[in-house]
Design an enzyme around this catalytic site. Structure first.
Site, PDB file in Angstrom:
ATOM      1  N   LYS A 192      -2.015  -1.940  -3.774  1.00 30.54           N
ATOM      2  CA  LYS A 192      -2.761  -0.517  -4.122  1.00 30.54           C
ATOM      3  C   LYS A 192      -2.173   1.430  -3.902  1.00 30.54           C
ATOM      4  O   LYS A 192      -1.119   0.983  -3.231  1.00 30.54           O
ATOM      5  CB  LYS A 192      -3.490  -0.177  -2.495  1.00 30.54           C
ATOM      6  CG  LYS A 192      -4.698   1.007  -2.124  1.00 30.54           C
ATOM      7  CD  LYS A 192      -5.370   0.838  -0.459  1.00 30.54           C
ATOM      8  CE  LYS A 192      -6.538   1.915  -0.487  1.00 30.54           C
ATOM      9  NZ  LYS A 192      -5.969   2.054   0.671  1.00 30.54           N
TER      10      LYS A 192
ATOM     11  N   LYS B 291       0.593  -1.451  -0.679  1.00 30.83           N
ATOM     12  CA  LYS B 291      -0.399   0.213   0.068  1.00 30.83           C
ATOM     13  C   LYS B 291       0.977   1.498   0.120  1.00 30.83           C
ATOM     14  O   LYS B 291       1.592   2.002   1.069  1.00 30.83           O
ATOM     15  CB  LYS B 291      -0.818  -0.079   1.385  1.00 30.83           C
ATOM     16  CG  LYS B 291      -2.001   1.042   1.683  1.00 30.83           C
ATOM     17  CD  LYS B 291      -2.787   1.461   2.341  1.00 30.83           C
ATOM     18  CE  LYS B 291      -3.591   2.307   2.299  1.00 30.83           C
ATOM     19  NZ  LYS B 291      -4.787   2.326   4.108  1.00 30.83           N
TER      20      LYS B 291
HETATM   21  C1  PBG Z   1      -7.319   3.423   5.478  1.00 26.49           C
HETATM   22  C2  PBG Z   1      -7.789   3.884   4.072  1.00 26.49           C
HETATM   23  C3  PBG Z   1      -7.492   4.577   2.552  1.00 26.49           C
HETATM   24  C4  PBG Z   1      -8.244   3.865   2.164  1.00 26.49           C
HETATM   25  C5  PBG Z   1      -8.610   2.469   2.172  1.00 26.49           C
HETATM   26  N1  PBG Z   1      -8.092   1.920   3.745  1.00 26.49           N
HETATM   27  C6  PBG Z   1      -6.853   5.759   3.144  1.00 26.49           C
HETATM   28  C7  PBG Z   1      -5.385   6.045   3.701  1.00 26.49           C
HETATM   29  O1  PBG Z   1      -5.133   4.655   3.711  1.00 26.49           O
HETATM   30  O2  PBG Z   1      -5.255   7.150   4.376  1.00 26.49           O
HETATM   31  C8  PBG Z   1      -8.210   4.514   0.770  1.00 26.49           C
HETATM   32  C9  PBG Z   1      -8.967   4.105  -0.374  1.00 26.49           C
HETATM   33  C10 PBG Z   1      -8.988   4.597  -1.235  1.00 26.49           C
HETATM   34  O3  PBG Z   1      -8.776   6.003  -1.647  1.00 26.49           O
HETATM   35  O4  PBG Z   1     -10.411   4.392  -1.897  1.00 26.49           O
HETATM   36  N2  PBG Z   1      -5.842   3.334   6.382  1.00 26.49           N
END
Ligand code: PBG
Length: 325
Positions: free
Chosen positions: A248, A195
């Site tokens: 992601k 991520k």
């Molecule tokens: C929580 C989380 C996030 C997303 C999914 N789970 C945001 C972040 O890490 O700040 C992003 C999903 C999206 O942008 O569609 N940690």
């Protein structure tokens, strides 16, 4: 073989030829719909930067989940927006927390749908970080127990799969252990393994009210410049017991999906994140792009790169397009 002996256009001349040689297929089976659940009754707050998406109270999540299920979408991913936030993210692992309540309701009313829960603390902490903060620093090891307790509480509420998105080191092993100790050895973990610290999450943070109050997430989410590190992150989560691994965002990281596909034999999920959705919607609204066509092209590109499943805010629209084919 070279021109004029080989003419690639021979097999492109009509749709039947194109169908026969098509290498990648997108199916409704591949789609996971993310949803946002809030406290209250009759709530349906539109999310400005994500047209067609809402903060929904529990009974409205159930309704939407039913629509998704009727379209043939196998699974939804739940995010919660709690009433109360505190330093220890208490409502993330409360028995009657927003996600826990929503899972129970959806599992009761929409039997054929898999419910995946996002496991993170950022929506539940008053500072908006994904872990516990000590002296301005996100404390990795102090966060693990809270994350594991959150995952367990989701499983106890009936979640079919838990999906940790916090990017703390070692959380997959910690979650696997606690689930197993409590009789949830059959609950799989979908790890947000690679991520990235991405500006493409912006609309999501408005939707989930989870933007960090100070600093950013660069000490735990990955640097967009790195790909070898993604392989290490993924390998580590596989070792710790992840069942599905995620990359992601998706579209700006297709090379990562492709590399992970070559190295790892577990199912791969890709998250077509909020900013990717918002850009297409905005351009479509301005008349600068054909949003539907760009949606379908984006989704097939994510599959072609090697993803087995796609988390996408387009899930319902794409399911409808696929029915038309
Ligand atoms: C929580 C989380 C996030 C997303 C999914 N789970 C945001 C972040 O890490 O700040 C992003 C999903 C999206 O942008 O569609 N940690």
């Amino acid at each position: 073989m070279l021109f004029p002996d080989y003419r690639p256009r021979r097999l492109r001349q009509n749709e039947n030829f194109r169908r026969m040689i098509r290498e990648t297929k997108l199916s409704v089976d591949d789609l996971i719909l993310p949803m946002f659940s809030v406290e209250g009754k009759g709530v349906r707050n539109p999310i400005a930067s994500m047209p067609g998406h809402y903060q929904l109270s529990v009974e409205n999540v159930v309704k939407e989940a039913k629509v998704a299920c009727d379209l043939g979408i196998p699974s939804v991913m739940l995010f919660g927006i709690p009433d109360r936030k505190d330093a220890l993210a208490t409502s993330a692992y409360a028995k009657d927390g927003i996600v826990q309540k929503t899972v129970r309701a959806v599992k009761k009313k929409v039997k054929d749908l898999l419910v995946i829960t996002d496991v993170c603390l950022c929506e539940y902490t008053d500072h908006g970080h994904c872990g516990v903060v000590q002296d301005g620093i996100i404390d990795n090891d102090a966060s693990l127990d809270l994350l594991a307790r959150t995952a367990l509480s989701h499983a106890q509420a009936g979640a079919d799969m838990v999906a940790p998105s916090d990017m703390m080191d070692g959380r997959i092993a910690e979650i696997r252990d606690l689930l197993d100790q409590n009789g949830f050895e059959s609950t799989p973990i979908m790890s947000y393994a690679a991520k990235y610290c991405s500006a493409f999450y912006y609309p999501f943070r408005q939707a989930a009210e989870s933007a960090p109050k100070f600093g950013d997430r660069r000490t735990y989410q990955m640097d967009p410049a790195n790909s070898l590190e993604a392989i290490r992150e993924v390998a580590m989560d596989v070792e710790e017991g992840a069942d599905v691994i995620m990359v992601k965002p998706a579209l700006a990281y297709l090379d990562i999906i492709c590399r992970v596909r070559e190295e790892i034999d577990l199912p791969i999920a890709a998250y077509n994140v909020s900013g990717e959705f918002a850009m297409i919607k905005a351009a479509d609204k301005l008349g600068w792009l054909d949003g539907k066509k760009v949606m379908m092209e984006s989704l097939i590109a994510i599959k072609r790169a090697g993803a087995d499943m796609i988390l996408t805010y387009f899930a319902k629209e794409a399911a409808r397009e696929l029915q038309r084919d």
